[in-house]
Structures are given as C-alpha cells and as structure tokens.
Motif scaffolding. Structure first.
Motif, PDB file in Angstrom:
ATOM      1  N   LEU A 191      11.338   0.109  -7.616  1.00  0.00           N
ATOM      2  CA  LEU A 191      10.190   0.530  -6.819  1.00  0.00           C
ATOM      3  C   LEU A 191      10.468   1.742  -5.943  1.00  0.00           C
ATOM      4  N   THR A 192      11.724   2.159  -5.830  1.00  0.00           N
ATOM      5  CA  THR A 192      12.033   3.353  -5.032  1.00  0.00           C
ATOM      6  C   THR A 192      11.413   4.604  -5.636  1.00  0.00           C
ATOM      7  N   ALA A 193      10.999   4.543  -6.905  1.00  0.00           N
ATOM      8  CA  ALA A 193      10.378   5.700  -7.556  1.00  0.00           C
ATOM      9  C   ALA A 193       8.939   5.911  -7.110  1.00  0.00           C
ATOM     10  N   LEU A 194       8.372   4.925  -6.411  1.00  0.00           N
ATOM     11  CA  LEU A 194       6.960   4.987  -6.042  1.00  0.00           C
ATOM     12  C   LEU A 194       6.736   5.582  -4.659  1.00  0.00           C
ATOM     13  N   SER A 195       5.591   6.234  -4.488  1.00  0.00           N
ATOM     14  CA  SER A 195       5.174   6.689  -3.168  1.00  0.00           C
ATOM     15  C   SER A 195       4.663   5.495  -2.365  1.00  0.00           C
ATOM     16  N   GLU A 196       4.444   5.701  -1.080  1.00  0.00           N
ATOM     17  CA  GLU A 196       3.977   4.609  -0.233  1.00  0.00           C
ATOM     18  C   GLU A 196       2.602   4.106  -0.698  1.00  0.00           C
ATOM     19  N   ARG A 197       1.724   5.035  -1.064  1.00  0.00           N
ATOM     20  CA  ARG A 197       0.397   4.642  -1.521  1.00  0.00           C
ATOM     21  C   ARG A 197       0.475   3.881  -2.835  1.00  0.00           C
ATOM     22  N   GLU A 198       1.353   4.310  -3.720  1.00  0.00           N
ATOM     23  CA  GLU A 198       1.527   3.616  -4.998  1.00  0.00           C
ATOM     24  C   GLU A 198       2.052   2.199  -4.777  1.00  0.00           C
ATOM     25  N   ARG A 199       2.922   2.050  -3.779  1.00  0.00           N
ATOM     26  CA  ARG A 199       3.427   0.713  -3.462  1.00  0.00           C
ATOM     27  C   ARG A 199       2.304  -0.183  -2.943  1.00  0.00           C
ATOM     28  N   GLU A 200       1.384   0.390  -2.173  1.00  0.00           N
ATOM     29  CA  GLU A 200       0.247  -0.390  -1.676  1.00  0.00           C
ATOM     30  C   GLU A 200      -0.626  -0.872  -2.831  1.00  0.00           C
ATOM     31  N   VAL A 201      -0.875   0.025  -3.789  1.00  0.00           N
ATOM     32  CA  VAL A 201      -1.679  -0.356  -4.955  1.00  0.00           C
ATOM     33  C   VAL A 201      -0.945  -1.423  -5.762  1.00  0.00           C
ATOM     34  N   GLU A 250      -1.125  -9.315  -6.343  1.00  0.00           N
ATOM     35  CA  GLU A 250      -2.031 -10.371  -5.897  1.00  0.00           C
ATOM     36  C   GLU A 250      -3.059 -10.720  -6.957  1.00  0.00           C
ATOM     37  N   GLY A 251      -3.057  -9.951  -8.055  1.00  0.00           N
ATOM     38  CA  GLY A 251      -3.997 -10.217  -9.132  1.00  0.00           C
ATOM     39  C   GLY A 251      -5.348  -9.552  -8.965  1.00  0.00           C
ATOM     40  N   LEU A 252      -5.456  -8.572  -8.068  1.00  0.00           N
ATOM     41  CA  LEU A 252      -6.737  -7.911  -7.833  1.00  0.00           C
ATOM     42  C   LEU A 252      -7.082  -6.954  -8.970  1.00  0.00           C
ATOM     43  N   SER A 253      -8.355  -6.842  -9.271  1.00  0.00           N
ATOM     44  CA  SER A 253      -8.840  -5.866 -10.246  1.00  0.00           C
ATOM     45  C   SER A 253      -8.851  -4.486  -9.590  1.00  0.00           C
ATOM     46  N   ASN A 254      -9.084  -3.432 -10.392  1.00  0.00           N
ATOM     47  CA  ASN A 254      -9.173  -2.087  -9.841  1.00  0.00           C
ATOM     48  C   ASN A 254     -10.281  -1.996  -8.789  1.00  0.00           C
ATOM     49  N   GLN A 286       3.083  -6.799 -16.314  1.00  0.00           N
ATOM     50  CA  GLN A 286       4.486  -6.491 -16.068  1.00  0.00           C
ATOM     51  C   GLN A 286       4.669  -5.861 -14.681  1.00  0.00           C
ATOM     52  N   ALA A 287       3.754  -4.974 -14.301  1.00  0.00           N
ATOM     53  CA  ALA A 287       3.833  -4.352 -12.988  1.00  0.00           C
ATOM     54  C   ALA A 287       3.620  -5.388 -11.886  1.00  0.00           C
ATOM     55  N   ALA A 288       2.685  -6.315 -12.094  1.00  0.00           N
ATOM     56  CA  ALA A 288       2.431  -7.356 -11.106  1.00  0.00           C
ATOM     57  C   ALA A 288       3.639  -8.267 -10.931  1.00  0.00           C
ATOM     58  N   LEU A 289       4.310  -8.601 -12.035  1.00  0.00           N
ATOM     59  CA  LEU A 289       5.522  -9.413 -11.947  1.00  0.00           C
ATOM     60  C   LEU A 289       6.605  -8.685 -11.167  1.00  0.00           C
ATOM     61  N   LEU A 290       6.695  -7.387 -11.387  1.00  0.00           N
ATOM     62  CA  LEU A 290       7.682  -6.589 -10.670  1.00  0.00           C
ATOM     63  C   LEU A 290       7.386  -6.590  -9.169  1.00  0.00           C
ATOM     64  N   ALA A 291       6.105  -6.495  -8.834  1.00  0.00           N
ATOM     65  CA  ALA A 291       5.707  -6.539  -7.420  1.00  0.00           C
ATOM     66  C   ALA A 291       6.102  -7.860  -6.795  1.00  0.00           C
ATOM     67  N   ARG A 292       5.900  -8.938  -7.528  1.00  0.00           N
ATOM     68  CA  ARG A 292       6.247 -10.260  -6.998  1.00  0.00           C
ATOM     69  C   ARG A 292       7.756 -10.426  -6.895  1.00  0.00           C
ATOM     70  N   ASP A 293       8.480  -9.886  -7.884  1.00  0.00           N
ATOM     71  CA  ASP A 293       9.933  -9.942  -7.816  1.00  0.00           C
ATOM     72  C   ASP A 293      10.436  -9.250  -6.541  1.00  0.00           C
ATOM     73  N   ALA A 294       9.816  -8.097  -6.227  1.00  0.00           N
ATOM     74  CA  ALA A 294      10.255  -7.318  -5.061  1.00  0.00           C
ATOM     75  C   ALA A 294       9.677  -7.859  -3.756  1.00  0.00           C
ATOM     76  N   ARG A 295       8.830  -8.872  -3.863  1.00  0.00           N
ATOM     77  CA  ARG A 295       8.203  -9.504  -2.708  1.00  0.00           C
ATOM     78  C   ARG A 295       7.375  -8.516  -1.889  1.00  0.00           C
ATOM     79  N   LEU A 296       6.614  -7.682  -2.589  1.00  0.00           N
ATOM     80  CA  LEU A 296       5.738  -6.740  -1.881  1.00  0.00           C
ATOM     81  C   LEU A 296       4.663  -7.505  -1.119  1.00  0.00           C
TER      82      LEU A 296
END
Length: 223
Positions: A161-171, A177-181, A213-223
């Motif tokens: 996740l270090t490759a992401l900007s702060e805004r990208e991390r928020e998205v 959380e499973g939110l749609s666009n 896959q991205a959502a799982l990664l977010a959960r792994d990182a505990r965002l």
C-alpha cells in the motif's frame, strides 16, 4: 451496448454437472430481461471452451465438477477469456475455497442456497466490473484474516500500500468495507466516475485483478 446504442443482455454461461441445478439457475437468471444464458457446461473444461466461444460476460462456475473442477479451471478460464468475469458457485462454504477462488481472479463467491435476487445482483455486479461476495463467504474471509497468518499478511499488505497516495488509500479503505463506487463517492464527496477512476489506478498500482482482491488487501492492512 451494441453499435446501434441498444444495451445488449449480459451473456452468461452456467457451469455445473447437475442438470437440475443448471435448470434452476437458468430459470432465475432468465427472469431478468437483461440477462441471457448463452450456454451450459457440465465440467470445467467445457466452461473454458464455451466462455471463449460465446464471448461470455459472466460464468457461474461450480467447484465440484468432473474432468476439471472449478477451482482448477478458474485460472485457465481467466487466461483464455480475460474479459469474462467468473463467479464461483458451490454448496461448500469452506474458507479455503473462498480464498483460492478470489486469489485466482474470481469476481465473486456465492453459495447455491443464495436467494434468487442475490444471484441476479451478483451477475449484474460482475458484468459491471464490480465484485460480489455473499455474506457467508465474507464471514469466511474475515475468519481467515483472524488466523495465525494475519501478522505476516498485514505486513505484506502494508508494504504494497505504500505505492498509493493518501486519497487512493481512502478509496481503498471504502472498498474494504464493501462499498460500491456510488456509495464511496457519497462518503468522500466525489462523483461516481471519479471514484471509478481512482479504483482503476488502485488496481493497477497494487497489481490486483479486481475489487475483491483489493478489498482483501485493505482488510489485511487493517485500513
């Protein structure tokens, strides 16, 4: 969307070795005028061939099948028909099946006792480029994150996740959380189109095939 500007139906292949199961799924899906079942497969090998031959938008892929089972067929199907989204459909809810399906590029995971309306929602979501996890499948994923592998997975995810900007991390956090666009856009005061652009960037930077896959990664990182 066709050349004439008319939206064409979502083309679906059903892959299951049980005729009654296929018939039931076909009946449910064809109740929606925007879904067309273009073929039925009885094993994983047929599913691969039919998805490619019919340019399927979505394949509903059973796990337990002869010749080639669903989990073995999934990565090959993704290579043979990269534009086709795959929803794994099974009577088994073991978490390892869920994780293997998602790691191989599945766009969703549903149990066969899924309600008809949920099945249709899942097909529509997959065709639109979103992902769909049944509540039961989501529970198994969360349980896996609480296993002994959690610390190692969390550290690896944080590094990616270090490759992401702060805004990208928020998205990404909202994807977790499973939110749609649309829902993420309302939360962040963005248009749905802007969120979709951010999601595309996130998937590219994280080398993820889909939102799950991205959502799982977010959960792994505990965002």
């Amino acid at each position: 969307m066709t050349a004439s500007g008319v939206e064409r139906p979502i083309r679906v292949v059903i892959a299951d070795d049980e005729p009654l199961i296929r018939a039931g799924i076909r009946m449910i899906l064809t109740s929606d005028p925007q879904i067309e079942v273009v073929a039925e497969a009885t094993n994983g090998r047929e599913a691969i061939d039919l998805a490619r031959a019919h340019a399927a938008d979505v394949v509903l892929l059973d796990i337990q099948m002869p010749v080639l089972d669903g989990l073995s067929a999934l990565p090959e199907l993704r290579r043979a028909a990269p534009g086709t989204k795959v929803i794994v459909l099974t009577t088994f809810g073991e978490r390892e099946n869920v994780l293997r399906a998602l790691e191989h590029g599945g766009a969703g995971f549903l149990l066969k006792d899924t309600a008809p309306a949920e099945l249709i929602r899942a097909v529509r979501a997959a065709a639109a480029g979103d992902a769909y996890l049944s509540p039961a499948a989501t529970r198994h994923v969360v349980e896996q994150l609480a296993s002994g592998r959690e610390a190692a997975r969390a550290e690896e995810a944080r590094q990616r996740l270090t490759a992401l900007s702060e805004r990208e991390r928020e998205v990404l956090a909202l994807l977790g959380e499973g939110l749609s666009n649309a829902d993420a856009g309302r939360r962040l005061h963005m248009s749905e189109a802007t969120v979709k652009t951010y999601v595309s960037r996130i998937l590219a930077k994280l080398n993820c095939e889909n939102r799950v896959q991205a959502a799982l990664l977010a959960r792994d990182a505990r965002l």
